[in-house]
Design an enzyme around this catalytic site. Structure first.
Site, PDB file in Angstrom:
ATOM      1  N   ASP A   1       0.832  -1.202   0.000  1.00 28.50           N
ATOM      2  CA  ASP A   1       0.000   0.000   0.000  1.00 28.50           C
ATOM      3  C   ASP A   1       0.870   1.256   0.000  1.00 28.50           C
ATOM      4  O   ASP A   1       1.959   1.260   0.565  1.00 28.50           O
ATOM      5  CB  ASP A   1      -0.912  -0.025   1.238  1.00 28.50           C
ATOM      6  CG  ASP A   1      -2.081   0.918   1.087  1.00 28.50           C
ATOM      7  OD1 ASP A   1      -2.346   1.381  -0.046  1.00 28.50           O
ATOM      8  OD2 ASP A   1      -2.733   1.198   2.104  1.00 28.50           O
TER       9      ASP A   1
ATOM     10  N   HIS B   1       2.306   2.908  -9.105  1.00 28.26           N
ATOM     11  CA  HIS B   1       2.155   1.462  -9.320  1.00 28.26           C
ATOM     12  C   HIS B   1       3.383   0.913 -10.065  1.00 28.26           C
ATOM     13  O   HIS B   1       3.860  -0.181  -9.771  1.00 28.26           O
ATOM     14  CB  HIS B   1       0.895   1.161 -10.126  1.00 28.26           C
ATOM     15  CG  HIS B   1      -0.381   1.475  -9.398  1.00 28.26           C
ATOM     16  ND1 HIS B   1      -0.563   1.177  -8.073  1.00 28.26           N
ATOM     17  CD2 HIS B   1      -1.532   2.068  -9.808  1.00 28.26           C
ATOM     18  CE1 HIS B   1      -1.777   1.560  -7.691  1.00 28.26           C
ATOM     19  NE2 HIS B   1      -2.380   2.114  -8.731  1.00 28.26           N
TER      20      HIS B   1
ATOM     21  N   LEU C   1      11.418 -20.558  -3.703  1.00 26.54           N
ATOM     22  CA  LEU C   1      10.459 -19.612  -3.124  1.00 26.54           C
ATOM     23  C   LEU C   1       9.094 -19.870  -3.741  1.00 26.54           C
ATOM     24  O   LEU C   1       8.940 -19.870  -4.958  1.00 26.54           O
ATOM     25  CB  LEU C   1      10.874 -18.162  -3.413  1.00 26.54           C
ATOM     26  CG  LEU C   1       9.850 -17.100  -2.984  1.00 26.54           C
ATOM     27  CD1 LEU C   1       9.730 -17.019  -1.462  1.00 26.54           C
ATOM     28  CD2 LEU C   1      10.207 -15.723  -3.543  1.00 26.54           C
TER      29      LEU C   1
HETATM   30  C1  IPE Z   1      -1.639   0.053  -3.450  1.00 28.74           C
HETATM   31  O1  IPE Z   1      -1.397   1.418  -3.563  1.00 28.74           O
HETATM   32  C2  IPE Z   1      -1.653  -0.646  -4.777  1.00 28.74           C
HETATM   33  C3  IPE Z   1      -2.956  -1.202  -5.202  1.00 28.74           C
HETATM   34  C4  IPE Z   1      -4.056  -1.183  -4.519  1.00 28.74           C
HETATM   35  C5  IPE Z   1      -3.004  -1.839  -6.522  1.00 28.74           C
HETATM   36  P1  IPE Z   1      -2.585   2.473  -3.515  1.00 28.74           P
HETATM   37  O2  IPE Z   1      -2.981   2.801  -4.922  1.00 28.74           O
HETATM   38  O3  IPE Z   1      -3.679   1.985  -2.635  1.00 28.74           O
HETATM   39  O4  IPE Z   1      -1.858   3.713  -2.850  1.00 28.74           O
HETATM   40  P2  IPE Z   1      -2.485   4.825  -1.880  1.00 28.74           P
HETATM   41  O5  IPE Z   1      -3.192   4.122  -0.750  1.00 28.74           O
HETATM   42  O6  IPE Z   1      -3.426   5.631  -2.722  1.00 28.74           O
HETATM   43  O7  IPE Z   1      -1.304   5.614  -1.402  1.00 28.74           O
HETATM   44 MG    MG Z   2      -4.190   2.278  -0.648  1.00 24.46          MG
END
Ligand code: IPE
Ligand code: MG
Length: 224
Positions: free
Chosen positions: A2, A19, A113
């Site tokens: 996250d 991402h 793994l």
């Molecule tokens: C997590 O990062 C990745 C996925 C859910 C695919 P977020 O997109 O939730 O990042 P924040 O929470 O907005 O910072």
């Molecule tokens: Mg998030």
């Protein structure tokens, strides 16, 4: 994993850039697991609830997944990684579904793994599906309702045959499970790290393992 959005926002970049950087952090996490001798690693990459995100972000994420599957498999295969995917893969385009199957098949002999990637995964949906499958088995006469104990029930889950997680790490400072492995994580140690996922590196992995080693695990029993 996250914090991708916050990582991107703090740099004035679009969410998808977070991402993209997150997929590099995933590479580091896999390396760190191998170096630490961890033999089971499960990554929560995309939840069933994440489908509610804007169409542009979904498109970006599925594009990243497509590229990841095409570019990383050879290296993962050579590193001794066995890939598995849990979650509702039917919701992805058919070319992705084909690549997911190929990745599982091509790495099936590896043992160093066990890497499981949760995609379009939600624990409640998984548990409901397991309940339906168990009911079907009872209806078909393959299972006695009275024999449906914890172990038998677990064999209907997507994680059948896999060990329960000892440690769950969540990044970005949020302190929630967000529908991740709710059945399997019943006795997992939870570690919440104040690091955004794209910044996650070997040192954070090591720190989480160190924190885990300090925990005293009793599984509900008493120590004395
Ligand atoms: C997590 O990062 C990745 C996925 C859910 C695919 P977020 O997109 O939730 O990042 P924040 O929470 O907005 O910072
Ligand atoms: Mg998030």
């Amino acid at each position: 994993m996250d914090g991708n959005g916050r990582w991107a926002k703090s740099r004035g970049l679009p969410h998808i850039a977070g991402h993209r950087e997150g997929s590099r952090a995933l590479r580091r996490a896999i390396e760190a697991a191998i170096q630490s001798g961890v033999s089971w690693l499960t990554i929560y990459a995309f939840s069933s609830e994440n489908w509610r995100r804007p169409a542009g972000e979904i498109l970006g994420l599925t594009g990243l997944l497509r590229r990841y599957l095409r570019s990383e498999i050879t290296e993962l295969k050579q590193s001794g990684v066995r890939l598995r995917f849990i979650g509702d893969r039917c919701r992805f385009d058919s070319d992705i579904q084909t690549d997911l199957e190929a990745a599982e098949r091509d790495t099936a002999v590896n043992t160093r793994l066990n890497l499981t990637i949760a995609l379009s995964y939600g624990a409640r949906a998984e548990i409901a599906a397991a309940a339906r499958a168990a009911l079907e088995a009872v209806r078909a006469g393959c299972l006695e309702a009275g024999d449906l104990g914890e172990d038998v029930f677990a064999s209907f889950l997507a994680t059948a045959g896999m060990p329960d997680p000892d440690l769950v790490i969540r990044t970005s400072g949020e302190q929630r499970l967000s529908n991740f492995l709710l059945w399997q994580a019943a006795y997992a140690e939870l570690v919440f790290l104040d690091v955004l996922w794209p910044d996650f590196d070997h040192a954070h992995f090591g720190a989480a393992l160190k924190e885990f080693s300090r925990r005293e695990r009793r599984f509900g029993a008493r120590k004395d």
